[in-house]
Design a protein around this motif. Sequence first.
Motif: not given
Length: 163
Positions: A79-81, A83
Amino acid sequence: MKKEKGGQREKIESGKRCNRYLELDGGAVKSETKLWWLLRKQLPQVRWTRIESRVNHGVGDVNGLYQGSEFWVELKVAKSNGSVAVSPHQVSWNYARITNLGRAFFLVTPLKQSNLFLFGGHQGRDLIRNGLRTEPLAVFHDPLDWKKILHCLTKASIRIKKA
């Protein structure tokens, strides 16, 4: 673009740089399926089998066989973060393969980058906790060196730290 059951597939033309992003609702989304197409296209010498198991949860997405070396690859898009969504079943299945001298990996690509991160099957718990902050076995930057990727999948040693 060529339509297929269950979604859309981008036509990948030989000799052209592959765009691994899928446009949905105006935003770029990279799917695990696109990562699978890229892997299959760039490593045609590998005998690939795509696994879709609804019965045995956790089984790797892809089984590869190349010159007597068999390996499993779980395909993931971070994901963009940073994770990475790894299920407890995937952690267990991959860890069991590694501890019994099998070859199992998590191949992860960040959502909006062309890098590939290769993690050992024993690193599933770390991926759940730390995502892409987990130290990978290898990182491949664009342009991707597919010979090195294949070498890592088939030959590189995987050492598990004993607790």
